[in-house]
Design a protein around this motif. Structure first.
Motif, PDB file in Angstrom:
ATOM      1  N   ASP A  67       0.829  -1.208   0.000  1.00  0.00           N
ATOM      2  CA  ASP A  67       0.000   0.000   0.000  1.00  0.00           C
ATOM      3  C   ASP A  67       0.864   1.259   0.000  1.00  0.00           C
ATOM      4  N   ASN A  68       1.953   1.243   0.749  1.00  0.00           N
ATOM      5  CA  ASN A  68       2.851   2.397   0.798  1.00  0.00           C
ATOM      6  C   ASN A  68       3.495   2.670  -0.564  1.00  0.00           C
ATOM      7  N   ALA A  69       3.650   1.637  -1.362  1.00  0.00           N
ATOM      8  CA  ALA A  69       4.309   1.778  -2.668  1.00  0.00           C
ATOM      9  C   ALA A  69       3.386   2.388  -3.728  1.00  0.00           C
ATOM     10  N   GLN A  70       2.084   2.454  -3.439  1.00  0.00           N
ATOM     11  CA  GLN A  70       1.141   3.022  -4.397  1.00  0.00           C
ATOM     12  C   GLN A  70       1.345   4.533  -4.497  1.00  0.00           C
ATOM     13  N   PRO A  71       1.284   5.085  -5.715  1.00  0.00           N
ATOM     14  CA  PRO A  71       1.464   6.528  -5.887  1.00  0.00           C
ATOM     15  C   PRO A  71       0.406   7.319  -5.108  1.00  0.00           C
ATOM     16  N   GLY A  72       0.862   8.306  -4.364  1.00  0.00           N
ATOM     17  CA  GLY A  72      -0.030   9.183  -3.616  1.00  0.00           C
ATOM     18  C   GLY A  72      -0.621   8.579  -2.360  1.00  0.00           C
ATOM     19  N   ALA A  73      -0.183   7.387  -1.987  1.00  0.00           N
ATOM     20  CA  ALA A  73      -0.728   6.735  -0.795  1.00  0.00           C
ATOM     21  C   ALA A  73      -0.169   7.370   0.475  1.00  0.00           C
ATOM     22  N   GLU A  98      14.988   5.116  -4.200  1.00  0.00           N
ATOM     23  CA  GLU A  98      14.679   6.270  -3.359  1.00  0.00           C
ATOM     24  C   GLU A  98      14.708   5.934  -1.873  1.00  0.00           C
ATOM     25  N   GLY A  99      15.017   4.668  -1.540  1.00  0.00           N
ATOM     26  CA  GLY A  99      15.094   4.256  -0.150  1.00  0.00           C
ATOM     27  C   GLY A  99      13.777   3.794   0.439  1.00  0.00           C
ATOM     28  N   ARG A 100      12.726   3.720  -0.395  1.00  0.00           N
ATOM     29  CA  ARG A 100      11.437   3.219   0.090  1.00  0.00           C
ATOM     30  C   ARG A 100      11.407   1.706  -0.067  1.00  0.00           C
ATOM     31  N   TRP A 101      10.648   1.049   0.792  1.00  0.00           N
ATOM     32  CA  TRP A 101      10.533  -0.403   0.721  1.00  0.00           C
ATOM     33  C   TRP A 101       9.622  -0.799  -0.424  1.00  0.00           C
ATOM     34  N   ARG A 102       9.985  -1.889  -1.102  1.00  0.00           N
ATOM     35  CA  ARG A 102       9.131  -2.478  -2.121  1.00  0.00           C
ATOM     36  C   ARG A 102       9.142  -3.990  -1.929  1.00  0.00           C
ATOM     37  N   ILE A 103       8.081  -4.629  -2.360  1.00  0.00           N
ATOM     38  CA  ILE A 103       7.945  -6.070  -2.205  1.00  0.00           C
ATOM     39  C   ILE A 103       8.707  -6.783  -3.314  1.00  0.00           C
ATOM     40  N   THR A 104       9.421  -7.831  -2.941  1.00  0.00           N
ATOM     41  CA  THR A 104      10.144  -8.658  -3.910  1.00  0.00           C
ATOM     42  C   THR A 104       9.195  -9.731  -4.443  1.00  0.00           C
ATOM     43  N   ASP A 105       9.675 -10.507  -5.395  1.00  0.00           N
ATOM     44  CA  ASP A 105       8.866 -11.615  -5.917  1.00  0.00           C
ATOM     45  C   ASP A 105       8.529 -12.603  -4.805  1.00  0.00           C
ATOM     46  N   ALA A 122      10.927  -0.629  12.666  1.00  0.00           N
ATOM     47  CA  ALA A 122      12.259  -1.004  12.190  1.00  0.00           C
ATOM     48  C   ALA A 122      12.513  -2.504  12.333  1.00  0.00           C
ATOM     49  N   ASP A 123      12.064  -3.117  13.432  1.00  0.00           N
ATOM     50  CA  ASP A 123      12.311  -4.547  13.614  1.00  0.00           C
ATOM     51  C   ASP A 123      11.531  -5.383  12.597  1.00  0.00           C
ATOM     52  N   ILE A 124      10.344  -4.927  12.238  1.00  0.00           N
ATOM     53  CA  ILE A 124       9.540  -5.634  11.230  1.00  0.00           C
ATOM     54  C   ILE A 124      10.204  -5.488   9.864  1.00  0.00           C
ATOM     55  N   ALA A 125      10.615  -4.269   9.525  1.00  0.00           N
ATOM     56  CA  ALA A 125      11.279  -4.036   8.235  1.00  0.00           C
ATOM     57  C   ALA A 125      12.552  -4.865   8.127  1.00  0.00           C
ATOM     58  N   GLN A 126      13.308  -4.928   9.209  1.00  0.00           N
ATOM     59  CA  GLN A 126      14.548  -5.712   9.188  1.00  0.00           C
ATOM     60  C   GLN A 126      14.254  -7.194   9.006  1.00  0.00           C
ATOM     61  N   ALA A 127      13.222  -7.704   9.687  1.00  0.00           N
ATOM     62  CA  ALA A 127      12.858  -9.114   9.544  1.00  0.00           C
ATOM     63  C   ALA A 127      12.398  -9.411   8.121  1.00  0.00           C
ATOM     64  N   LEU A 128      11.563  -8.542   7.547  1.00  0.00           N
ATOM     65  CA  LEU A 128      11.089  -8.745   6.176  1.00  0.00           C
ATOM     66  C   LEU A 128      12.236  -8.677   5.178  1.00  0.00           C
ATOM     67  N   GLN A 129      13.203  -7.810   5.447  1.00  0.00           N
ATOM     68  CA  GLN A 129      14.367  -7.709   4.567  1.00  0.00           C
ATOM     69  C   GLN A 129      15.240  -8.959   4.704  1.00  0.00           C
ATOM     70  N   THR A 130      15.405  -9.450   5.919  1.00  0.00           N
ATOM     71  CA  THR A 130      16.184 -10.664   6.146  1.00  0.00           C
ATOM     72  C   THR A 130      15.538 -11.861   5.444  1.00  0.00           C
ATOM     73  N   LEU A 131      14.212 -11.901   5.467  1.00  0.00           N
ATOM     74  CA  LEU A 131      13.480 -12.970   4.785  1.00  0.00           C
ATOM     75  C   LEU A 131      13.440 -12.769   3.271  1.00  0.00           C
ATOM     76  N   ARG A 132      13.973 -11.648   2.808  1.00  0.00           N
ATOM     77  CA  ARG A 132      14.013 -11.269   1.390  1.00  0.00           C
ATOM     78  C   ARG A 132      12.622 -11.094   0.797  1.00  0.00           C
ATOM     79  N   CYS A 133      11.699 -10.605   1.631  1.00  0.00           N
ATOM     80  CA  CYS A 133      10.344 -10.314   1.170  1.00  0.00           C
ATOM     81  C   CYS A 133      10.213  -8.866   0.727  1.00  0.00           C
TER      82      CYS A 133
END
Length: 74
Positions: free
Chosen positions: A20-26, A50-57, A33-44
């Motif tokens: 939802d955050n990745a949608q334009p104008g959302a 631009e430094g914003r989070w996006r979902i991987t495949d 931070a702990d959730i973002a780090q866990a999702l990044q570690t899981l490669r999700c």
């Protein structure tokens, strides 16, 4: 460092929030931070140019697996 232990449905919730955050104008919802780090570690998720989070495949697959109509839920 211990990895965050996601409760049932929590992984899908946070992945939907990132999507939802990745949608334009959302309106940007806060992702802890702990959730973002866990999702990044899981490669999700990963950071875009631009430094914003996006979902991987892999994250998209996890979202599909959370849907009620997913093949393993039948």
């Amino acid at each position: 460092m211990a990895l965050h232990r996601f409760q049932k449905g929590e992984l899908g919730h946070w992945l939907r929030t990132v999507a939802d955050n990745a949608q334009p104008g959302a309106a940007q919802a806060e992702i802890p931070a702990d959730i973002a780090q866990a999702l990044q570690t899981l490669r999700c998720i990963e950071a875009d140019d631009e430094g914003r989070w996006r979902i991987t495949d892999k994250g998209l697959l996890a979202l599909r697996m959370e849907e009620p109509g997913a093949i393993h839920m039948r």
